[in-house]
Design an enzyme around this catalytic site. Structure first.
Site, PDB file in Angstrom:
ATOM      1  N   ASP A  92       8.509 -76.904 -95.667  1.00  0.00           N
ATOM      2  CA  ASP A  92       7.061 -76.814 -95.454  1.00  0.00           C
ATOM      3  C   ASP A  92       6.621 -77.280 -94.076  1.00  0.00           C
ATOM      4  O   ASP A  92       5.461 -77.049 -93.695  1.00  0.00           O
ATOM      5  CB  ASP A  92       6.317 -77.630 -96.516  1.00  0.00           C
ATOM      6  CG  ASP A  92       6.429 -77.025 -97.903  1.00  0.00           C
ATOM      7  OD1 ASP A  92       6.541 -75.783 -97.989  1.00  0.00           O
ATOM      8  OD2 ASP A  92       6.407 -77.773 -98.898  1.00  0.00           O
ATOM      9  N   ASP A 124       8.525 -68.163-100.062  1.00  0.00           N
ATOM     10  CA  ASP A 124       7.528 -68.873 -99.265  1.00  0.00           C
ATOM     11  C   ASP A 124       8.027 -69.135 -97.841  1.00  0.00           C
ATOM     12  O   ASP A 124       7.251 -69.124 -96.882  1.00  0.00           O
ATOM     13  CB  ASP A 124       7.169 -70.208 -99.911  1.00  0.00           C
ATOM     14  CG  ASP A 124       6.909 -70.140-101.397  1.00  0.00           C
ATOM     15  OD1 ASP A 124       7.649 -69.427-102.105  1.00  0.00           O
ATOM     16  OD2 ASP A 124       5.994 -70.821-101.885  1.00  0.00           O
TER      17      ASP A 124
END
Length: 374
Positions: free
Chosen positions: A92, A153
């Site tokens: 992330d 993602d």
């Protein structure tokens, strides 16, 4: 009740929401994350989470539109507050810094942001698993942490590496990003364009062991935001490398999205949820797909594909601006410019009917790109 507003009016509303959010975020000293669709009151934290780069990125986008020095100063200050996220062992960090520090350099020419983005790119590249050829989710990811799991993602973390390669000329960034994109296309994208969110692999051999969805319905449901991450991520990979294989995957994934989105175009949170239509929609998925399609509309060489991508993007933007952006009617007292009805994680019960900061980010990106061409 859908309104008849134009995309120009939608852009003005989205910018108004950035301004009102800045007032609230500054007063409460929080990174805004999500606001209930019913109220528009932001929830967030002082330290920020994996979504917080999108808030700084909204401020950089507003600076790009306004040219105001005050907007640049605010964007830089919020970006630099994210520095502690460099130490988190998670893919992330791509989300956090590609949407904030990279824009700080690209739009604001902030040397501090450039240095921060390059430090983040170093850490993201170092996470690559050599045998599997991918960047795993990481041990400190806020959703589905793991060292043997790779998710779709991460395709939207790769822009940090594409950018670092272009800025420094260092091939290591390119090698990691290309390896990850190629393996993701092989592992996650089905022949008909459907995308599976998660693939697990053997940490020793790097061979695929199983696939699943963390946020869709059941174990194999096609999670619509995962589909959107794929469209955007492969479009960005094509823009960076000009490799036709990434263009083909992005277009194929977009075609699947449109085939299953329904007449509203803003999809339910999972294409395969058995309770449709009595489930939540995810407007952020539509915003992400529109942004990815506009990349294809700008960079694809084939005129027909460019036009198809532009038409699809504008259809999604019209659906969002008319049916999901406040105010929805004369008596709507919620803050203006909210992107309603995004769904973060239906399975976990997190923010299932909310305005969410990344939805606003990709909506503003899309409208800003659209406005440059009109």
């Amino acid at each position: 009740m859908p309104t008849s507003r134009t995309l120009e009016e939608g852009l003005a509303l989205a910018r108004h929401r950035v301004a009102s959010t800045l007032v609230e975020a500054t007063r409460r000293d929080i990174f805004p994350h999500a606001a209930p669709s019913a109220t528009g009151v932001w929830e967030g934290t002082r330290a920020g989470v994996w979504t917080s780069g999108f808030w700084a990125g909204l401020l950089w986008q507003e600076f790009a539109l306004s040219g105001r020095a005050d907007d640049a100063r605010a964007a830089e200050a919020w970006t630099l507050r994210l520095t502690p996220h460099l130490d988190r062992k998670t893919h992330d960090i791509g989300f956090v810094f590609a949407s904030s520090a990279v824009l700080g350099w690209e739009l604001g020419q902030s040397e501090a942001c450039r240095d921060l983005a390059l430090s983040a790119a170093d850490r993201l590249a170092a996470m690559a698993h050599t045998a599997a050829g991918v960047i795993p989710v990481g041990s400190q990811a806020e959703v589905a942490a793991g060292l043997d799991d790779v998710t779709i993602d991460c395709m939207v973390n790769l822009p940090l590496l594409w950018w670092a390669w272009k800025v420094t000329g260092e091939e290591r960034f390119l090698r990691v990003a290309v390896s990850h994109a190629d393996r993701t296309a092989e592992w996650h994208v089905k022949e008909d364009g459907r995308i599976i969110q998660s693939v697990h692999f053997d940490p020793e051999t790097g061979e695929r062991t199983r696939e699943e969805t963390h946020q869709g319905s059941g174990t194999q449901g096609c999670w619509t935001r995962g589909q959107a991450w794929g469209v955007y991520g492969f479009a960005a990979a094509y823009r960076a490398t000009r490799h036709e294989r990434y263009l083909e995957v992005a277009d194929r994934a977009a075609t699947y999205f449109f085939r299953r989105a329904g007449a509203d175009l803003v999809p339910f949170y999972c294409f395969d949820a058995p309770a449709i239509p009595e489930v939540r929609r995810d407007s952020s998925a539509a915003a992400i797909v529109s942004a990815g399609l506009l990349i294809l509309a700008e960079h694809a060489e084939d005129p027909a594909l460019r036009q198809r991508s532009r038409d699809r993007a504008e259809a999604l933007l019209s659906a969002l601006v008319r049916g999901y952006l406040t105010p929805q009617g004369e008596r709507d007292r919620r803050p203006s410019g909210m992107l309603l009805h995004s769904c973060y994680n239906r399975r976990a019960g997190w923010d299932t009917d909310h305005e969410i900061v990344w939805g606003n980010y990709f909506l503003l990106e899309s409208l800003r790109v659209w406005a440059r061409r009109h």
